[in-house]
Design a protein around this motif. Sequence first.
Motif, PDB file in Angstrom:
ATOM      1  N   ALA A 576       0.736  -1.248   0.093  1.00 31.37           N
ATOM      2  CA  ALA A 576      -0.026  -0.055  -0.016  1.00 31.37           C
ATOM      3  C   ALA A 576       0.708   1.215   0.012  1.00 31.37           C
ATOM      4  N   ILE A 577       1.698   1.182   0.705  1.00 30.67           N
ATOM      5  CA  ILE A 577       2.998   2.388   1.047  1.00 30.67           C
ATOM      6  C   ILE A 577       3.503   2.703  -0.578  1.00 30.67           C
ATOM      7  N   ILE A 578       4.241   1.398  -1.237  1.00 29.76           N
ATOM      8  CA  ILE A 578       4.812   1.516  -2.311  1.00 29.76           C
ATOM      9  C   ILE A 578       3.754   2.049  -3.386  1.00 29.76           C
ATOM     10  N   ASP A 579       2.555   1.632  -3.549  1.00 30.80           N
ATOM     11  CA  ASP A 579       1.698   1.791  -4.607  1.00 30.80           C
ATOM     12  C   ASP A 579       1.408   3.469  -4.407  1.00 30.80           C
ATOM     13  N   ALA A 580       1.325   4.024  -3.004  1.00 33.17           N
ATOM     14  CA  ALA A 580       1.105   5.419  -2.897  1.00 33.17           C
ATOM     15  C   ALA A 580       2.163   6.177  -3.557  1.00 33.17           C
ATOM     16  N   LEU A 581       3.469   5.548  -3.021  1.00 36.57           N
ATOM     17  CA  LEU A 581       4.539   6.617  -3.745  1.00 36.57           C
ATOM     18  C   LEU A 581       4.697   6.298  -5.238  1.00 36.57           C
ATOM     19  N   TYR A 582       4.213   5.166  -5.703  1.00 44.80           N
ATOM     20  CA  TYR A 582       4.118   5.038  -7.370  1.00 44.80           C
ATOM     21  C   TYR A 582       3.311   6.121  -7.950  1.00 44.80           C
ATOM     22  N   ARG A 583       2.113   6.487  -7.072  1.00 45.93           N
ATOM     23  CA  ARG A 583       0.919   7.494  -7.640  1.00 45.93           C
ATOM     24  C   ARG A 583       1.568   8.681  -7.586  1.00 45.93           C
TER      25      ARG A 583
END
Length: 725
Positions: A576-583
């Motif tokens: 979840a944290i990684i995906d948020a950083l991708y966005r």
Amino acid sequence: MDADNVQLETGLSSDFDDDFDPLFVLEDSELPADRYLDRELSWLAFNQRVLELAEDPNIPVLERANFLAIFASNLDEFFMVRVAGLKRRILTGLAVPTNVGRAPADVLSDISKAAHVLQERHARDYQELVRPALAEAGIEVVTWDSLSDGEREALRDYFSKQIFPVLMPLAVDPAHPFPYISGLSLNLAVRVRNSKTGRQEFARLKVPQMLPRVVRVGPLESMEHLRYVTLEDLIANHLGDLFPGMEILEHHTFRITRNEDVEVEEDETENLIKALEKELLRRRFGPPIRLEITEDMDDVTLGLLVRELDITAQEVYRLPPPLDLRAMFDISRIDRPDLHYPKHVPTTAVQLMPPEPNSEPDVFRAIAKRDILLHHPYESFATSVQAFLEQAASDPDVLAIKQTLYRTSGDSPIVEALIAAAESGKQVLALVEIKARFDEQANISWARKLEKAGVHVVYGLVGLKTHCKLALVVRNEKGVLRHYSHIGTGNYNPKTSRIYEDLGLLTADDQVGKDLTRLFNELSGYAIEKKFKRLLVAPLHLRKGLLKRIADETAAALAGEPAGIRMKVNSIVDEAIIDALYRASMAGVPVDVWVRGICSLKPGVPGLSENIRVRSILGRYLEHSRIFSFHKSGDADVFIGSADMMHRNLDRRVETLVRLTDPGHLQEIDGLFDRAMADTTSSWWLESDGEWTRHSRDEDGKPLEDMQNVLMQKIGNRKRTVGRR
């Protein structure tokens, strides 16, 4: 255990961002399926970076030996815990957590391939790089065959008096079943022939772990020229004394690694300590998951070991001797200052310096003036955190001390301060995490010692480890109770504080004090609070709080406003944290990730993460602090604390982040990131394919800045300048 179940069991909560919907960030339909790096292979890449320090000729040679030993110790724990856990899950049919969508057997196969390559490189580095460099510096690790007759005679005398009496050869025959081989022990597999019957027999001989792994050759004439043989080499050349009348046919060294992870079903027992002690006994008999053998081992001996230990061919590691290069810890402790890093003495934080030379500092008065941000080991743990608790223990105006203890040293002055406070009549609460991996037995012992002294000892919450680093002191000041708090990124351990880089906040802020009071009540009792103001607390709201801030930065960038995210962690795995950083990156937010160990995030992927940079810094000190910095519209929101971006930290542990408010502290944190991410700083850069590239020299071949050395000089000079005023 999911977050909803945790809430029912613990009541840990916060009114931080209760209106934020994390599903906004968790929607991943437009992100590529292969967006994560494998966490196990990323960990092995981290240990490879440690190995690269051992290979660096610009590092003092005894420090290089130390890095060889650290690599070996790290890899042992990786097998004992992570590989063992994966194998156990596969054998029992449990789901294997993986963020890369591969079959469990393929995961283990890839780990094995990478580990074989690394272990062979590790052994080669010792033989071809570090051992010759040690010899050039006057420290030789030699073999028995290279010794003179006089040296052998002296060592025979030493063997007969100091080693032979404690050896226990164990025969393997119909009357003697194959013996239990303890995990990480070094052993000799010996095949002998009975001179009377002509029959071949097998015996196992354990190399005693309580004896030094390297034995000095000859008397100590000068520290400038030292010679050593390994203990197993010395024993192997005296096997005739252990098997008189037998012909020694073959002898080879081997070592096994066992599953030593501990799992306690807390909800099935009323006494956690007794359950854990039972599990610790069981740990000794965990199944083998790695067999290391010397490269010259014959097939007959290997076949016997594989069969008796139930080891697969994939789990056999054939290496040149010596096995178990943790032996380099002994070599690295040799007293040769010219072959070590220059000595560094931590300085006292400016605000904690005594007003006059030789006067006693008043820690409470210093904290009351303004928040103090500590940076260990550049600044002293002893004159800050330790002094804070020792003064609290002896101060008659202090009424109560509350503290978490995750790991501490065996002779800890912190524990002694808590005992002294309790014996003087103060209310003292110690939350001891007895499930801290590989420190379980030590923590049980300290918990019982604290209880005997009158300290209120609690063990945290069912199903969760308490990993946060908190201390709260309640002081009566002219009839008014005032809170003094410490929140850190590292353990209350004076020994590791000298080699672990960590941050800590000392504050008299009333809001932080109230937050900690409520949190300690939740940890020790049944209180249910929703009023944390300067804290983010896991397992319920820390991830949510960070996701909201990442989303805010994303929205700011989309609106054309200034934005920026910076994180310093030991590991980042949480999807979840990684995906948020991708966005955030896709929206144009510059993201800097400063990570020591595992990183499942792929930086620099066009259309996904081209605005993300990942750097890693390893060196003299173990980078251990965790920092989270957000810069929406130029208004910094900065946290420090105990949490890494891993599932266990965010879902199965009590973790705490505290928000920094002092402008000087925010500037200091920004300066740390600027230096860590600079192209002029020596570091490793993560590429999108998962490869780490070391950047240690500029285009002209000159060494780049060593950040840790720069900070030592900068902070040390700052203290000396203040001291002269």
